[in-house]
Design a protein around this motif. Structure first.
Motif, PDB file in Angstrom:
ATOM      1  N   GLU A   1       0.838  -1.208   0.000  1.00 10.24           N
ATOM      2  CA  GLU A   1       0.000   0.000   0.000  1.00 10.24           C
ATOM      3  C   GLU A   1       0.868   1.251   0.000  1.00 10.24           C
ATOM      4  O   GLU A   1       0.587   2.222  -0.698  1.00 10.24           O
TER       5      GLU A   1
ATOM      6  N   ALA B   1      -7.634  -2.274   1.587  1.00  9.92           N
ATOM      7  CA  ALA B   1      -7.495  -3.434   2.465  1.00  9.92           C
ATOM      8  C   ALA B   1      -8.283  -4.570   1.830  1.00  9.92           C
ATOM      9  O   ALA B   1      -9.391  -4.347   1.332  1.00  9.92           O
TER      10      ALA B   1
ATOM     11  N   SER C   1      -3.927  -9.453   9.283  1.00  9.98           N
ATOM     12  CA  SER C   1      -4.827  -9.131   8.170  1.00  9.98           C
ATOM     13  C   SER C   1      -6.236  -9.591   8.521  1.00  9.98           C
ATOM     14  O   SER C   1      -7.214  -8.925   8.189  1.00  9.98           O
TER      15      SER C   1
ATOM     16  N   LYS D   1      -4.121  -3.331   9.087  1.00  9.46           N
ATOM     17  CA  LYS D   1      -4.498  -2.027   8.509  1.00  9.46           C
ATOM     18  C   LYS D   1      -4.277  -0.916   9.524  1.00  9.46           C
ATOM     19  O   LYS D   1      -3.872   0.191   9.168  1.00  9.46           O
TER      20      LYS D   1
ATOM     21  N   GLU E   1      -0.816  -0.068   9.327  1.00 10.88           N
ATOM     22  CA  GLU E   1      -0.530   0.630   8.058  1.00 10.88           C
ATOM     23  C   GLU E   1      -1.009   2.083   8.082  1.00 10.88           C
ATOM     24  O   GLU E   1      -0.415   2.945   7.433  1.00 10.88           O
TER      25      GLU E   1
ATOM     26  N   VAL F   1      -9.612   4.113   5.054  1.00  7.03           N
ATOM     27  CA  VAL F   1      -9.488   2.694   4.710  1.00  7.03           C
ATOM     28  C   VAL F   1     -10.626   2.317   3.760  1.00  7.03           C
ATOM     29  O   VAL F   1     -11.792   2.603   4.024  1.00  7.03           O
TER      30      VAL F   1
END
Ligand code: NAD
Ligand code: MG
Length: 380
Positions: A148, A171, A208, A214, A217, A234
């Motif tokens: 990403e 995602a 995940s 996420k 991230e 997201v």
């Protein structure tokens, strides 16, 4: 010819990186290889790539190093990571080990003037301010390997003065995207390790499934691109074809697309600012037919809510989230807790440990230690 030192060479990212070195032997020379403990795999890699240095983070007696592999320098324990990050000759250091251990290696590599290729997210999650200050001082941007962030980095290169106003962080939604909270509560290790699109290490695969990946991230993006959390959105996109996008002031949205294949972002970082072939197969949009998008659900996936809360709280909140999550995921992988307990344990640690500071690396390691302790305490 660029020289590269690989920290975590036996893992998912590490082995794909070596595959790319094998594909372009005239462009990359491997000078160091390190792993935590997978002996046979590292021995095989050393035999093939003939680095100057190799080492195990978990010490192996020198007498157990095969004789034909003693041509290189062997370093064990913490020293192995330090030597590979900062001492051995290397233009680039790939940090693809798991967990907060990556923070010290990133700082060491930056201090030694190396170009850092960063797969390890925990370094930015826990010490983003320290890492970005050091990278700025060294005049070398951190080159993201996370797919990403690589996508965002690539889109930003086309900005040409156009102000980036937001990030659309995609995602896949993971294996539990359509599961109810109750189903997820008791999901098994096997269920969580079945990622629909990516083949990755165990820790990140569980992350995940919980969407803590996420959350990490979002934190990574906040530091890499200096973007406030409320502008990082997201977008659940189950096909994993759009790897992320950037919104600009003029209304344009730039995205990077491709089949899910980590070799593309790894190679982008390795060859930057050039681009080289990766062996990835072409994207066939007709075969896909459609790309779909959904909102992430912060009720089923508390991680999505916790990311913004921790970034806004500042201090060591992100470190506590990360440390508690690492500890809880390890317990889940040992079948000690059900899947649903992971998020509960992280929230509990955040409640019990507010207001810790993260001014120095020692503060960060202490917050990490306390977070893990809190998880073990809550599990007892
Ligand atoms: P992995 O578990 O497959 O491999 C990790 C590697 O690091 C192995 O070589 C292992 O021996 C070594 N290692 C692990 N812990 C270590 C420690 N404490 N000290 C020294 N060496 C250690 O993991 P992975 O999936 O390759 O992920 C590596 C990092 O990259 C993680 O931070 C992950 O979040 C990030 N990442 C991975 C992917 C992916 O597709 N796998 C994508 C994006 C980001
Ligand atoms: Mg990613």
């Amino acid at each position: 010819m660029k020289t590269i030192s690989v920290l975590g060479s036996t893992g998912s990212i590490g082995t794909q990186t070596l595959e790319l070195c094998r594909l372009h032997p005239d462009r990359f020379r491997v000078t160091a290889l390190t792993a935590r403990s997978s002996r046979e795999k590292l021995f095989e890699q050393v035999r093939e790539f003939r680095p100057l240095l190799a080492g195990f983070a978990e010490p192996v007696p020198y007498s157990e190093i095969p004789e034909d592999l003693r041509f290189c320098k062997w370093v064990m324990g913490r020293e192995a990571l330090h030597a590979a990050a900062a001492e051995i000759e290397a233009d680039m250091v790939l940090v693809s080990i798991v967990g907060i251990a990556g923070l010290q290696s990133v700082l060491d590599a930056l201090d030694a003037g190396r170009q850092v290729l960063l797969a390890n997210k925990e370094a930015l999650v826990t010490g983003g301010h320290l890492v970005m200050d050091r990278a700025k001082a060294a005049g070398k941007p951190i080159l993201p390997v996370d797919s990403e962030h690589s996508a965002i980095f690539q889109c930003l290169r086309a900005a040409n003065g156009n102000e980036p106003t937001g990030i659309l962080l995609t995602a896949s939604g993971g294996p539990f995207r359509t599961w109810t909270k109750e189903q997820m509560m008791t999901a098994s290790r096997q269920d969580a390790l079945k990622h629909p699109n990516w083949n990755m290490g165990a820790k990140i695969t569980v992350d995940s499934a919980s969407m803590f990946n996420k959350a990490l991230e979002i934190m990574e993006a906040r530091w890499l691109f200096d973007m406030p959390p409320e502008r990082i959105h997201v977008v659940v996109h189950p096909q994993s074809i759009i790897h992320s996008a950037v919104e600009f002031a003029d209304g344009a949205v730039l995205a990077q697309l491709g089949v899910p294949d980590m070799r593309v972002p790894i190679m982008y970082a390795m060859a930057y600012p050039e681009r080289l072939t990766t062996g990835s197969r072409p994207l066939d949009l007709f075969a896909l037919g459609s790309l779909t998008f959904e909102k992430g659900d912060p009720v089923r996936f508390p991680a999505l809510r916790l990311a913004g809360e921790c970034l806004n709280a500042g201090g060591a909140a992100c470190t506590v989230l990360n440390g508690a999550n690492e500890e809880a995921v390890a317990a889940f992988l040992r079948d000690e807790i059900p899947f649903g307990r992971i998020a509960e344990l992280v929230e509990n640690a955040l409640e019990k440990l507010p207001d810790l500071k993260a001014d120095t690396i020692d503060d960060i390691f202490e917050a990490d230690r306390l977070a893990r302790l809190q998880v073990r305490h809550a599990m007892a």
